[in-house]
Structures are given as structure tokens and as C-alpha cells.
Design an enzyme around this catalytic site. Structure first.
Site, PDB file in Angstrom:
ATOM      1  N   SER A   1       0.869  -1.181   0.000  1.00 12.89           N
ATOM      2  CA  SER A   1       0.000   0.000   0.000  1.00 12.89           C
ATOM      3  C   SER A   1       0.906   1.231   0.000  1.00 12.89           C
ATOM      4  CB  SER A   1      -0.848  -0.018   1.272  1.00 12.89           C
ATOM      5  OG  SER A   1      -1.427   1.247   1.499  1.00 12.89           O
TER       6      SER A   1
ATOM      7  N   TYR B   1      -2.145  -1.053  10.129  1.00 16.85           N
ATOM      8  CA  TYR B   1      -2.250  -1.344   8.689  1.00 16.85           C
ATOM      9  C   TYR B   1      -0.982  -0.890   7.967  1.00 16.85           C
ATOM     10  CZ  TYR B   1      -4.027  -1.350   3.897  1.00 16.85           C
ATOM     11  OH  TYR B   1      -4.186  -1.578   2.548  1.00 16.85           O
TER      12      TYR B   1
HETATM   13  P1  NAP Z   1     -11.607  -6.132   0.457  1.00 12.97           P
HETATM   14  O1  NAP Z   1     -12.578  -5.867  -0.627  1.00 12.97           O
HETATM   15  O2  NAP Z   1     -11.948  -5.837   1.867  1.00 12.97           O
HETATM   16  O3  NAP Z   1     -11.186  -7.685   0.333  1.00 12.97           O
HETATM   17  C1  NAP Z   1     -10.334  -8.263   1.275  1.00 12.97           C
HETATM   18  C2  NAP Z   1     -10.314  -9.752   1.076  1.00 12.97           C
HETATM   19  O4  NAP Z   1      -9.549 -10.334   2.156  1.00 12.97           O
HETATM   20  C3  NAP Z   1     -11.716 -10.384   1.168  1.00 12.97           C
HETATM   21  O5  NAP Z   1     -11.790 -11.485   0.302  1.00 12.97           O
HETATM   22  C4  NAP Z   1     -11.767 -10.829   2.615  1.00 12.97           C
HETATM   23  O6  NAP Z   1     -12.691 -11.865   2.900  1.00 12.97           O
HETATM   24  C5  NAP Z   1     -10.339 -11.339   2.786  1.00 12.97           C
HETATM   25  N1  NAP Z   1     -10.005 -11.483   4.194  1.00 12.97           N
HETATM   26  C6  NAP Z   1     -10.021 -10.533   5.162  1.00 12.97           C
HETATM   27  N2  NAP Z   1      -9.744 -11.074   6.361  1.00 12.97           N
HETATM   28  C7  NAP Z   1      -9.544 -12.409   6.144  1.00 12.97           C
HETATM   29  C8  NAP Z   1      -9.262 -13.504   6.991  1.00 12.97           C
HETATM   30  N3  NAP Z   1      -9.119 -13.367   8.306  1.00 12.97           N
HETATM   31  N4  NAP Z   1      -9.128 -14.722   6.440  1.00 12.97           N
HETATM   32  C9  NAP Z   1      -9.301 -14.912   5.111  1.00 12.97           C
HETATM   33  N5  NAP Z   1      -9.584 -13.917   4.247  1.00 12.97           N
HETATM   34  C10 NAP Z   1      -9.721 -12.674   4.772  1.00 12.97           C
HETATM   35  O7  NAP Z   1     -10.222  -5.384   0.208  1.00 12.97           O
HETATM   36  P2  NAP Z   1      -9.459  -4.931  -1.125  1.00 12.97           P
HETATM   37  O8  NAP Z   1      -9.546  -3.469  -1.195  1.00 12.97           O
HETATM   38  O9  NAP Z   1      -9.840  -5.770  -2.280  1.00 12.97           O
HETATM   39  O10 NAP Z   1      -7.958  -5.254  -0.680  1.00 12.97           O
HETATM   40  C11 NAP Z   1      -7.169  -6.279  -1.238  1.00 12.97           C
HETATM   41  C12 NAP Z   1      -5.719  -6.009  -0.849  1.00 12.97           C
HETATM   42  O11 NAP Z   1      -5.314  -4.763  -1.427  1.00 12.97           O
HETATM   43  C13 NAP Z   1      -5.492  -5.862   0.644  1.00 12.97           C
HETATM   44  O12 NAP Z   1      -4.264  -6.478   0.997  1.00 12.97           O
HETATM   45  C14 NAP Z   1      -5.411  -4.365   0.867  1.00 12.97           C
HETATM   46  O13 NAP Z   1      -4.647  -4.025   1.994  1.00 12.97           O
HETATM   47  C15 NAP Z   1      -4.743  -3.923  -0.434  1.00 12.97           C
HETATM   48  N6  NAP Z   1      -4.961  -2.520  -0.796  1.00 12.97           N
HETATM   49  C16 NAP Z   1      -6.198  -2.073  -1.166  1.00 12.97           C
HETATM   50  C17 NAP Z   1      -6.364  -0.737  -1.537  1.00 12.97           C
HETATM   51  C18 NAP Z   1      -7.709  -0.182  -1.965  1.00 12.97           C
HETATM   52  O14 NAP Z   1      -7.816   1.035  -2.217  1.00 12.97           O
HETATM   53  N7  NAP Z   1      -8.752  -0.977  -2.070  1.00 12.97           N
HETATM   54  C19 NAP Z   1      -5.261   0.132  -1.532  1.00 12.97           C
HETATM   55  C20 NAP Z   1      -4.022  -0.358  -1.163  1.00 12.97           C
HETATM   56  C21 NAP Z   1      -3.884  -1.687  -0.797  1.00 12.97           C
HETATM   57  P3  NAP Z   1     -14.260 -11.526   3.202  1.00 12.97           P
HETATM   58  O15 NAP Z   1     -14.904 -11.348   1.873  1.00 12.97           O
HETATM   59  O16 NAP Z   1     -14.726 -12.749   3.932  1.00 12.97           O
HETATM   60  O17 NAP Z   1     -14.276 -10.286   4.045  1.00 12.97           O
END
Ligand code: NAP
Length: 250
Positions: free
Chosen positions: A158, A171
Site C-alpha cells: 500500500s 495497517y
Molecule cells: P476487500 O474488498 O476488503 O477484500 C479483502 C479480502 O480479504 C476479502 O476477500 C476478505 O474476505 C479477505 N479477508 C479478510 N480477512 C480475512 C481472513 N481473516 N481470512 C481470510 N480472508 C480474509 O479489500 P481490497 O480493497 O480488495 O484489498 C485487497 C488487498 O489490497 C489488501 O491487501 C489491501 O490491503 C490492499 N490494498 C487495497 C487498496 C484499496 O484502495 N482498495 C489500496 C491499497 C492496498 P471476506 O470477503 O470474507 O471479508
């Protein structure tokens, strides 16, 4: 490395013959990546903690013409023990006998607090899900990845994992650690066929982003589908010698 992986263009059979495990494939970026990887010929293993959500992604994949039937791996990264990781690895060996891609995408945000106010239990949970679980999963899958002649491991970072920012607490620190884990692993395998890289997705329209910035105009954000080229570049054969990098998806 190609000039700009963000604009990488790929053919419809880019991932043909590859077995790829994506963590957090039930939602957001992981889900979009799973669907596109399956469309491009990969045998996708959908990891998550919620069976029902994973089954919905499964159904979407089998509706894609020509896509291979995915497999589902349920493991809650907050509570999984050594046995859970081992049985996940064993099931991949038994079902496919190989693994060519591992995308550490699952993650949690925690809460936006100052370091002074940050709850210590929540701190541990965020570090555990975002870093320790990725370490444990990598460790148990390394023997299989090393058997592939073109394996790729991707960690998810990130912007706050490169420059610290107020209120991003555990985070941000977990993402710095993720960059470190990626670099150490890449260096350990620099003379092998295993490449290890990190991706910073940038602001992307998902539930996590909404939780972090509830008031923002979501229409201005890139969708998960729009940020996939860097992921696909790193998973496919064109990035064969690219390792130890931290790339931006936007
Ligand atoms: P998201 O929509 O919240 O998806 C997160 C995923 O992780 C979901 O499938 C969730 O499962 C799973 N997860 C969370 N806790 C878990 C656990 N204890 N065991 C197994 N699975 C778990 O987030 P996203 O935005 O797509 O993020 C994906 C990655 O990108 C993350 O590493 C995040 O830090 C990074 N990121 C995102 C952004 C952004 O702007 N979106 C920016 C920078 C970095 P559930 O569906 O069951 O909740």
C-alpha cells in the site's frame, strides 16, 4: 522488465496451464483477479474465509466460457493453525500436484487511530492477518512453488507501506513488513525460477477503501478490474526474470 506494467496487454491464453492461488478471492481486488485469471486459462484456487461468498465467485467462474472449474480453499487467516495451513497445501498437492502462482491479497484495515490510542489486540490481529498469515502460507507452499519452472509470488502492499502516515497504525506498519517479507524472500530465491514481487494497488473501489474513506466520491476511483494488468504481468511468462520489485498498479 517491460516499460510500463500498468498498461500491460495480454492474450486470452496468458495463464493457460498455470495453477494460481489467490487469497481473499471472495471480494474486491482478489475476486476481480480470480475472475480474470480464470478467463485467461488459469486453474484458480479461491481462498477466503466465507464459503458462501467464495461459492458465488465459483459460480461466476464456471459461467465463463472455457474457464477451468476453480477450487475453493476456506481458511480464516485470523485463526488458522499449522494444521490448517498444512492441509491447504496437501489439498493442492493432491488435487493439482503443482502451484505456479501465489497472490497474497487478503488483508484487513483495522481502525484509523493514532499510535497512542491504538488497541493492542486489534494491532496484533492486523499484523497477524496481513503479515504473519502470508508468511505461514508462503512457508508451507514454497516446496510446491519451487517445483514449478516459472513460479510467481505476489504480495500486496500500500502507499502507506512505503511512507508512514498519521492514523494508519497497524495497517501501515503491516504493509511495511509485507514489503520487507517480499524483499527477503526475493533475495533468498534470486538464483531460482521463483520470482517474488509486491504490488501497491493504489486507491481502488472496494469495501476496504470505503471503510477507510467513507465520504469520498467512489465514482472517481479505479475499479478492481481496471488495476489488474500489473498482477497479470507478474503472474504470466513475460515477467520471468522480474523479482524483488515493488510495483504500482496505478
Ligand atoms: P476487500 O474488498 O476488503 O477484500 C479483502 C479480502 O480479504 C476479502 O476477500 C476478505 O474476505 C479477505 N479477508 C479478510 N480477512 C480475512 C481472513 N481473516 N481470512 C481470510 N480472508 C480474509 O479489500 P481490497 O480493497 O480488495 O484489498 C485487497 C488487498 O489490497 C489488501 O491487501 C489491501 O490491503 C490492499 N490494498 C487495497 C487498496 C484499496 O484502495 N482498495 C489500496 C491499497 C492496498 P471476506 O470477503 O470474507 O471479508
Amino acid at each position: 522488465m517491460i516499460d510500463d506494467p500498468k498498461t500491460y496487454r495480454y492474450s486470452d491464453d496468458l495463464l493457460q496451464g498455470r495453477v494460481i492461488l489467490i487469497t481473499g478471492a471472495s471480494d474486491g481486488i482478489g475476486k476481480a483477479l480470480a475472475l480474470e485469471a480464470a478467463r485467461l486459462g488459469a486453474q484458480v484456487i479461491l481462498h477466503g474465509r466465507n464459503t458462501r461468498k467464495l461459492e458465488r465467485v465459483y459460480d461466476q467462474i464456471i459461467a465463463i466460457e472455457g474457464a477451468k472449474r476453480p477450487s475453493i480453499a476456506v481458511l480464516d487467516l485470523a485463526s488458522a493453525n499449522a494444521e490448517g495451513y498444512t492441509s491447504l497445501a496437501t489439498s493442492i498437492v493432491d488435487e493439482f500436484g503443482r502451484l505456479d502462482g501465489l497472490v497474497h491479497n487478503a488483508g484487513i484495515l483495522g481502525e484509523r487511530f493514532t499510535i497512542e490510542q491504538y488497541d493492542a489486540v486489534l494491532w496484533q490481529r492486523v499484523m497477524h492477518v496481513n503479515v504473519t498469515a502470508a508468511f505461514a502460507l508462503t512457508q508451507v507452499l514454497l516446496p510446491l512453488l519451487q517445483q514449478s519452472d516459472d513460479a510467481s509470488v505476489i504480495f500486496t502492499s500500500s502507499g502507506v507501506g512505503r511512507t508512514g502516515r498519521a492514523f494508519w497504525g497497524a495497517y501501515a506498519v503491516s504493509k511495511f513488513a509485507t514489503e520487507g517479507l517480499s524483499q527477503v524472500l526475493a533475495d533468498e530465491h534470486k538464483h531460482s525460477a521463483l520470482r517474488v514481487n509486491c504490488i501497491n494497488p493504489g486507491a481502488t473501489r472496494t469495501s476496504m477503501r470505503l471503510a477507510a474513506y467513507p465520504g469520498e466520491d467512489r465514482d472517481k476511483l479505479k475499479t478492481p478490474e481496471q488495476i489488474l494488468p500489473v498482477y497479470l504481468y507478474l503472474l504470466g511468462p513475460d515477467s520471468k526474470d522480474v523479482t524483488g520489485q515493488s510495483l504500482d498498479a496505478q
